[in-house]
Design a protein around this motif. Sequence first.
Motif, short mmCIF file in Angstrom:
data_model
loop_
_atom_site.label_atom_id
_atom_site.label_comp_id
_atom_site.label_asym_id
_atom_site.label_seq_id
_atom_site.Cartn_x
_atom_site.Cartn_y
_atom_site.Cartn_z
N ARG A 199 -3.03 -6.42 2.39
CA ARG A 199 -2.71 -5.05 1.99
C ARG A 199 -1.84 -4.43 3.08
NH1 ARG A 199 -8.21 -5.50 2.44
NH2 ARG A 199 -8.03 -3.96 4.09
N VAL A 200 -0.57 -4.27 2.80
CA VAL A 200 0.37 -3.85 3.84
C VAL A 200 1.06 -2.55 3.43
CG1 VAL A 200 2.42 -4.51 5.15
CG2 VAL A 200 0.72 -6.25 4.53
N GLY A 201 0.95 -1.53 4.28
CA GLY A 201 1.59 -0.24 4.00
C GLY A 201 2.71 0.05 4.97
N THR A 202 2.33 0.48 6.17
CA THR A 202 3.30 0.94 7.17
C THR A 202 4.43 -0.05 7.44
OG1 THR A 202 1.36 1.92 8.20
CG2 THR A 202 3.39 2.05 9.42
N ILE A 205 -7.83 0.86 -3.68
CA ILE A 205 -8.37 0.33 -2.43
C ILE A 205 -9.11 1.38 -1.61
CG2 ILE A 205 -6.54 -1.44 -2.32
CD1 ILE A 205 -5.15 0.23 -0.17
N MET A 244 -3.96 -6.08 7.24
CA MET A 244 -3.08 -4.94 7.00
C MET A 244 -1.83 -5.12 7.88
SD MET A 244 -6.05 -2.04 6.49
CE MET A 244 -5.75 -1.13 7.96
N SER A 245 -1.04 -4.06 8.05
CA SER A 245 0.23 -4.23 8.77
C SER A 245 0.07 -4.91 10.12
CB SER A 245 0.90 -2.87 8.99
OG SER A 245 1.34 -2.35 7.76
N ARG A 292 3.58 6.93 7.20
CA ARG A 292 3.28 7.90 6.14
C ARG A 292 3.29 9.29 6.75
NH1 ARG A 292 -0.14 3.38 5.25
NH2 ARG A 292 -1.56 3.98 6.90
N ASN A 309 -5.01 4.56 -2.43
CA ASN A 309 -6.31 4.99 -1.93
C ASN A 309 -6.85 6.24 -2.61
OD1 ASN A 309 -5.10 3.46 0.28
ND2 ASN A 309 -6.98 4.02 1.36
N LYS A 333 0.11 4.49 -0.75
CA LYS A 333 -0.49 5.82 -0.59
C LYS A 333 0.46 6.70 0.22
CE LYS A 333 -3.02 4.34 3.51
NZ LYS A 333 -4.26 3.68 3.93
N MET A 350 -13.69 -8.07 0.22
CA MET A 350 -12.65 -7.33 0.93
C MET A 350 -13.29 -6.73 2.18
SD MET A 350 -11.78 -3.86 1.42
CE MET A 350 -10.60 -2.60 0.94
N VAL A 393 0.85 -1.19 0.00
CA VAL A 393 0.00 0.00 0.00
C VAL A 393 0.89 1.25 0.00
CG1 VAL A 393 -1.78 1.28 1.23
CG2 VAL A 393 -1.90 -1.22 1.10
N ILE A 397 -12.26 -4.00 5.77
CA ILE A 397 -11.34 -3.19 6.60
C ILE A 397 -11.96 -3.10 7.99
CG2 ILE A 397 -10.03 -1.03 6.76
CD1 ILE A 397 -10.94 -0.31 3.94
C1 LIG Z 1 -3.85 2.36 4.34
C2 LIG Z 1 -4.56 1.08 4.02
C3 LIG Z 1 -3.94 -0.16 4.17
C4 LIG Z 1 -2.56 -0.33 4.76
O1 LIG Z 1 -2.56 0.00 6.10
P1 LIG Z 1 -1.25 -0.20 6.99
O2 LIG Z 1 -1.77 -0.26 8.37
O3 LIG Z 1 -0.37 0.96 6.71
O4 LIG Z 1 -0.63 -1.49 6.57
C5 LIG Z 1 -4.64 -1.29 3.77
N1 LIG Z 1 -5.88 -1.21 3.25
C6 LIG Z 1 -6.50 -0.04 3.09
C7 LIG Z 1 -7.87 -0.02 2.50
C8 LIG Z 1 -5.87 1.14 3.48
O5 LIG Z 1 -6.52 2.30 3.33
#
Ligand SMILES: *Cc1c(COP(=O)(O)O)cnc(C)c1O
Length: 220
Positions: A209-212, A79, A193-194, A218, A57, A36, A161, A34, A163
């Motif tokens: 879906r992994v960002g941080t 996403i 996610m993370s 961010r 996003n 963003k 999906m 992820v 969240i």
């Molecule tokens: C930001 C986001 C993520 C990633 O989140 P992290 O906690 O940074 O891994 C995954 N899915 C969606 C829909 C997001 O908006």
Amino acid sequence: MGNRESAYHGIRARIEAASADRPGDSGEVTLVAVSKRQPAEAIRALDELGQQDFGENYLQEAIDKQPELADLSLTWHFIGPIQSNKTRAIAAHFDWVHSVDRAKIARRLGEQRDPVMGPLNVLIQVNVDGEASKSGADPADVPDIVSACAEYPTLCLRGLMCIPRPGNTAAFAQLAALNASLAEPLPDLSMGMSGDFEAAIAEGATVVRVGTALFGPRDS
Ligand SMILES: *Cc1c(COP(=O)(O)O)cnc(C)c1O
């Protein structure tokens, strides 16, 4: 190894370990990085480590970054929340959309996707938390959205999906159960996610879906 490289290999190893722990031959788990609020250079650096799938996003931010990365063959996942006036651009700039939460959005994407691009891969976002979060379809509305997707050869419906709110890992089993209850269960579950991707994999996630955990925090 640099920080980014060790973070990347660490996440890959954790995904593999979590996948190996689950019963049966459940297949590969796709890691969507992820990206963003991350610059194009951060995406390029992960591509160099072998990462293929990236999730965004914010439509305009993604459209701004994509031309800088046009020399790479990346798979783009949208996403974020979808406003109906944004569907045409989403259909033109992405390979996957995870956040289809109503039949109207599915129909617009189906009409607007250029058939030359091949089908747009679609996941239906479901609100498994009830009132805790406002985005995502009511579970009772999922069959109608499934039917709307089926009207369009330009869409390929892949799965569901969610969240959930942080800590609500019970939602992963709920999403899997909802999928199993459909007339024709779908192949993919995008969840985790993370902070909770291993729990999601244990409940059958095929896409995380992994960002941080990959990029670090961010800026806003
Ligand atoms: C930001 C986001 C993520 C990633 O989140 P992290 O906690 O940074 O891994 C995954 N899915 C969606 C829909 C997001 O908006």
